[in-house]
Design a protein around this motif. Sequence first.
Motif, PDB file in Angstrom:
ATOM      1  N   ASP A  16       0.827  -1.206   0.000  1.00 55.54           N
ATOM      2  CA  ASP A  16       0.000   0.000   0.000  1.00 55.54           C
ATOM      3  C   ASP A  16       0.862   1.256   0.000  1.00 55.54           C
ATOM      4  OD1 ASP A  16      -2.265  -1.565   0.094  1.00 55.54           O
ATOM      5  OD2 ASP A  16      -2.471  -1.452   2.267  1.00 55.54           O
ATOM      6  N   VAL A  17       1.955   1.225   0.750  1.00 57.76           N
ATOM      7  CA  VAL A  17       2.854   2.377   0.819  1.00 57.76           C
ATOM      8  C   VAL A  17       3.532   2.584  -0.534  1.00 57.76           C
ATOM      9  CG1 VAL A  17       4.873   3.362   1.974  1.00 57.76           C
ATOM     10  CG2 VAL A  17       3.186   2.072   3.298  1.00 57.76           C
ATOM     11  N   TRP A  18       3.920   1.474  -1.189  1.00 63.26           N
ATOM     12  CA  TRP A  18       4.568   1.584  -2.511  1.00 63.26           C
ATOM     13  C   TRP A  18       3.626   2.216  -3.532  1.00 63.26           C
ATOM     14  CZ3 TRP A  18       6.270  -4.238  -2.505  1.00 63.26           C
ATOM     15  CH2 TRP A  18       7.254  -4.408  -1.513  1.00 63.26           C
ATOM     16  N   LEU A  19       2.376   1.800  -3.498  1.00 62.30           N
ATOM     17  CA  LEU A  19       1.403   2.370  -4.435  1.00 62.30           C
ATOM     18  C   LEU A  19       1.268   3.869  -4.201  1.00 62.30           C
ATOM     19  CD1 LEU A  19      -0.699   1.936  -6.657  1.00 62.30           C
ATOM     20  CD2 LEU A  19      -2.376   1.403  -4.857  1.00 62.30           C
ATOM     21  N   GLU A  20       1.205   4.271  -2.954  1.00 64.71           N
ATOM     22  CA  GLU A  20       1.113   5.694  -2.634  1.00 64.71           C
ATOM     23  C   GLU A  20       2.374   6.435  -3.072  1.00 64.71           C
ATOM     24  OE1 GLU A  20       0.384   8.659   1.209  1.00 64.71           O
ATOM     25  OE2 GLU A  20       0.190   6.482   1.458  1.00 64.71           O
ATOM     26  N   ALA A  21       3.541   5.823  -2.843  1.00 60.96           N
ATOM     27  CA  ALA A  21       4.802   6.455  -3.254  1.00 60.96           C
ATOM     28  C   ALA A  21       4.847   6.641  -4.760  1.00 60.96           C
ATOM     29  CB  ALA A  21       5.983   5.618  -2.784  1.00 60.96           C
ATOM     30  N   ALA A  22       4.422   5.617  -5.500  1.00 58.65           N
ATOM     31  CA  ALA A  22       4.420   5.692  -6.966  1.00 58.65           C
ATOM     32  C   ALA A  22       3.478   6.792  -7.448  1.00 58.65           C
ATOM     33  CB  ALA A  22       4.024   4.343  -7.558  1.00 58.65           C
ATOM     34  N   GLN A  23       2.340   6.920  -6.806  1.00 64.70           N
ATOM     35  CA  GLN A  23       1.385   7.966  -7.181  1.00 64.70           C
ATOM     36  C   GLN A  23       1.954   9.351  -6.899  1.00 64.70           C
ATOM     37  OE1 GLN A  23      -1.955   6.628  -4.840  1.00 64.70           O
ATOM     38  NE2 GLN A  23      -2.782   5.347  -6.482  1.00 64.70           N
ATOM     39  N   LYS A  24       2.692   9.482  -5.800  1.00 66.13           N
ATOM     40  CA  LYS A  24       3.317  10.770  -5.485  1.00 66.13           C
ATOM     41  C   LYS A  24       4.367  11.137  -6.526  1.00 66.13           C
ATOM     42  CE  LYS A  24       4.484  11.643  -1.152  1.00 66.13           C
ATOM     43  NZ  LYS A  24       3.688  12.786  -0.669  1.00 66.13           N
ATOM     44  N   ILE A  25       5.138  10.153  -6.969  1.00 67.21           N
ATOM     45  CA  ILE A  25       6.140  10.417  -8.008  1.00 67.21           C
ATOM     46  C   ILE A  25       5.459  10.858  -9.299  1.00 67.21           C
ATOM     47  CG2 ILE A  25       7.962   9.410  -9.436  1.00 67.21           C
ATOM     48  CD1 ILE A  25       8.740   9.781  -6.499  1.00 67.21           C
ATOM     49  N   THR A  26       4.396  10.154  -9.670  1.00 65.46           N
ATOM     50  CA  THR A  26       3.654  10.523 -10.886  1.00 65.46           C
ATOM     51  C   THR A  26       3.116  11.952 -10.766  1.00 65.46           C
ATOM     52  OG1 THR A  26       3.011   8.220 -11.300  1.00 65.46           O
ATOM     53  CG2 THR A  26       1.692   9.927 -12.363  1.00 65.46           C
ATOM     54  N   GLY A  27       2.601  12.296  -9.600  1.00 63.66           N
ATOM     55  CA  GLY A  27       2.056  13.632  -9.397  1.00 63.66           C
ATOM     56  C   GLY A  27       3.103  14.729  -9.449  1.00 63.66           C
ATOM     57  N   GLN A  28       4.354  14.384  -9.133  1.00 70.94           N
ATOM     58  CA  GLN A  28       5.438  15.368  -9.154  1.00 70.94           C
ATOM     59  C   GLN A  28       6.323  15.249 -10.400  1.00 70.94           C
ATOM     60  OE1 GLN A  28       7.571  15.850  -5.248  1.00 70.94           O
ATOM     61  NE2 GLN A  28       6.316  14.099  -4.661  1.00 70.94           N
ATOM     62  N   ARG A  29       5.901  14.429 -11.334  1.00 70.91           N
ATOM     63  CA  ARG A  29       6.771  14.118 -12.478  1.00 70.91           C
ATOM     64  C   ARG A  29       7.260  15.376 -13.193  1.00 70.91           C
ATOM     65  NH1 ARG A  29      10.087  10.631 -13.328  1.00 70.91           N
ATOM     66  NH2 ARG A  29       8.573   9.013 -12.757  1.00 70.91           N
TER      67      ARG A  29
ATOM     68  N   SER B 216       9.715  -0.280   5.561  1.00 69.57           N
ATOM     69  CA  SER B 216       9.024   0.397   4.459  1.00 69.57           C
ATOM     70  C   SER B 216       9.758   1.658   4.014  1.00 69.57           C
ATOM     71  CB  SER B 216       7.583   0.736   4.850  1.00 69.57           C
ATOM     72  OG  SER B 216       7.543   1.571   5.982  1.00 69.57           O
ATOM     73  N   SER B 217      10.534   2.255   4.893  1.00 69.81           N
ATOM     74  CA  SER B 217      11.322   3.427   4.490  1.00 69.81           C
ATOM     75  C   SER B 217      12.373   3.019   3.455  1.00 69.81           C
ATOM     76  CB  SER B 217      11.989   4.064   5.705  1.00 69.81           C
ATOM     77  OG  SER B 217      12.705   3.118   6.475  1.00 69.81           O
ATOM     78  N   PHE B 218      13.037   1.887   3.679  1.00 75.90           N
ATOM     79  CA  PHE B 218      14.034   1.394   2.725  1.00 75.90           C
ATOM     80  C   PHE B 218      13.401   1.100   1.374  1.00 75.90           C
ATOM     81  CE2 PHE B 218      15.965  -2.277   0.598  1.00 75.90           C
ATOM     82  CZ  PHE B 218      17.260  -1.842   0.413  1.00 75.90           C
ATOM     83  N   THR B 219      12.339   0.307   1.370  1.00 76.78           N
ATOM     84  CA  THR B 219      11.756  -0.101   0.095  1.00 76.78           C
ATOM     85  C   THR B 219      11.114   1.073  -0.638  1.00 76.78           C
ATOM     86  OG1 THR B 219       9.727  -0.804   1.259  1.00 76.78           O
ATOM     87  CG2 THR B 219      11.379  -2.502   0.779  1.00 76.78           C
TER      88      THR B 219
END
Length: 387
Positions: free
Chosen positions: A22-35, A171-174
């Motif tokens: 769940d955290v990875w999905l959120e992280a990926a969405q944040k990257i997309t939003g800041q692309r 989760s911070s590492f991954t």
Amino acid sequence: MSDTITPLHASATAREISRQPDVWLEAAQKITGQRQDIDAFLTPLLANPRLRIILTGAGTSAFVGDTAAPALTQLLGRRVDSVATTDIVSNPREYLGEDLPTLLVSYARSGNSPESTAATVLADDVLTEVHHLIITCDQEGNLYKQHQDDPKSKIVLMPTRANDEGFAMTSSFTSMLLSTLLIFGGDDDRAVTALGRTVENIVTHRQDEIRQLAGASYERVIYLGSGPLTGLARESALKLLELTAGRIVTYYDSALGFRHGPKAVLNDRTLALVYMSSDTYTRRYDQDIVTELRSALGADHVIAISSEPMPDEDGRNWVLDELTGVNDAFLAVAYIVIAQLLGLSFSVKLGFTPDNPFPNGTVNRVVKGVTIHPLAPSDHKHTNGGR
């Protein structure tokens, strides 16, 4: 996905391991939003063929760089170095000895360890031209605050849940590793989805076997991997060492490097885990060490973790076939969850509290006791201009 790994529901560490998809999905969405902003920062820097990229952090955060650097070198077709903040701070003249235009990518869970901020200050002091990409989990941390208004810095903040409450970074590492791959390699929804599915299956189907390993009276655990997976092996060894407060002897190496002396660590109470590469050439060397270790230790004491089918059907082969065709740096994001669960299970079996395996404070969640010494005036900016 559930926030718990039964029956360890009281453990923040257990929750933080299990909810990583769940955290990875959120992280990926944040990257997309800041692309757009990320690309606006990076594109002109990467256009310079002389740019040196340094990935830096301390402890587990340094191992994000160790895992990512070989993959980014291949991806970007340029030099990418992983240098721990602890090395930069103690030896800035050596590790920052080339006055090249530099992008310093700093990883930190809290950003409050003394070396996190000191490394960026030293880079500014020593190098003529340096930009900072800050990848951190805490907007209240010193590293975030130091760079939030710096026009030569770009901060990418991880999801709030990536700022682990437990002692060990999970989760911070991954999240920081996955975000690095997405920042430089572009969005990859397929990989993120496959990683999440894989970890859900590990948590659902591998826990009992992992707990059995923790109860099998092993005294030594060895992690091996090649290329990006060597850095992952190092992080895996640290997780078990931390969570068992040093009770279990751990070691890491590359698949080829292990024979050159470190193999002496093996005894009849050793468990070996080999991270198999997805690269067909590299994989041959990984398979060779698996075969050799099974001959030395017995097939049951060697686990090959792979995204591809294994030729030796009689051994312990944990095949994560949802990740077939995924490159090694992405594989690392899922592979490490097995090491996290193993460290957690060993910790509980040995009677430790995973969230705080050092109640006497001899080792802390955020490093204490470090004195940052000032540079001599002559050690500041290079005189050649770096151009």
